[in-house]
Scaffold this active site. Structure first.
Site: not given
Length: 306
Positions: A157, A181, A253, A285
């Site tokens: 990220r 995160k 990403r 994805y």
């Protein structure tokens, strides 16, 4: 129970997210913006007490978000869903902590949006982007090349990239430790191209940027490269490469994940590399790769079309 004002409860909720939940500064600011708009709307309706907010009040706010109000333009379904999610969290917290007698959204169904497939660019477009980053003299092209090779080579990220420190790198092993995160860390491999680009940047460019601390990526003044600075780098390089203007750091990403799955990577491995808590997040994805397989089938199989 003393009547609580919604503005005060919102402030307590934001402190709760920051201190007890450990949400990032960027996440807190996003929540603050969404809740500030909610509070502005409630004030315009003359509503101050938490217990004066009913399901009908929240529905009226949602409708005004959709059509626009008070100089605010209409919002997309995704933006409305995000704002309602912030409100849902606020009222759930208010009820659980005793600031409100009820939760007006406790029976409201979640907003289901159509699955938006992540945008990815092709391998050839990635190559064109990285080639464009090398254009020019001095330390900046070396930094830009290292940054973009890092983003595409790790799937990091943007915040993970700009907060990365030199000590997080192990170039001998070809790996880097990323802090994601919630402060969670993960170690991911660095490909040969990324290692070479970072080594060139560290030796030939970073010292000339007069670094003021151990942060990896520096701006022209020697401070850490910011999120906005990294976005500007990508926008400039994408323009030179003749690529779409809507390419963002997150595009790299998405491309990283998509290209790994296209190459046969196991989805659980990709989940770990991306730092997703749940494989469900990663599964979006697989929809991208299935679409690509469908295109190949439609153009290649003798009985795919009449």
């Amino acid at each position: 129970m003393t009547e609580a004002r919604i503005g005060r409860v919102a402030g307590i909720y934001l402190d709760h997210l920051a201190v007890e939940k450990g949400r990032s500064k960027n996440t807190i600011e996003a929540y603050r913006r969404d809740l500030d708009r909610y509070l502005e709307w409630l004030t315009a309706q003359g509503i101050e007490a938490v217990d004066a907010i009913t399901p009908d009040v929240v529905e009226a706010y949602r409708a005004d978000l959709t059509r626009g109000w008070g100089g605010h333009p209409p919002l997309s379904a995704a933006s409305v869903a995000r704002m309602v999610s912030a409100i849902r969290g606020l009222h759930k917290f208010a009820h659980a902590e005793g600031h409100a007698g009820t939760d007006p959204l406790i029976d409201a169904p979640p907003v289901n949006l159509p699955t938006r497939l992540p945008k990815a660019i092709t391998v050839d477009e990635v190559a064109a982007l990285l080639e464009a980053a090398r254009f020019g003299d001095g330390p900046i092209p070396l930094r830009d090349t290292a940054l973009l090779e890092f983003l595409y080579g790790t799937g990091a990220r943007i915040t993970e990239a700009v907060t990365c420190a030199i000590d997080d790198l192990d170039l001998t092993a070809g790996a880097v430790t990323l802090t994601g995160k919630g402060g969670k860390t993960r170690t991911v491999p660095l490909g040969n191209y990324a290692v070479e680009a970072i080594e060139a940047y560290l030796v030939r460019a970073r010292p000339g940027l007069n670094p003021t601390d151990a942060g990896l990526f520096r701006n022209k003044r020697g401070g850490r490269l910011s999120r906005q600075g990294a976005w500007a780098v990508l926008k400039d390089v994408a323009e030179r490469a003749g690529l779409s203007a809507d390419i963002s750091p997150h595009t790299l990403r998405h491309s990283y994940a998509t290209h790994l799955l296209d190459g046969g990577a196991d989805i659980r491995a990709v989940q770990e590399l991306l730092g997703h808590t749940s494989v469900v997040t990663t599964q979006v994805y697989t929809l991208v790769t299935v679409d690509r397989l469908r295109e190949v089938y439609a153009t290649s199989h003798p009985r795919a079309r009449r």
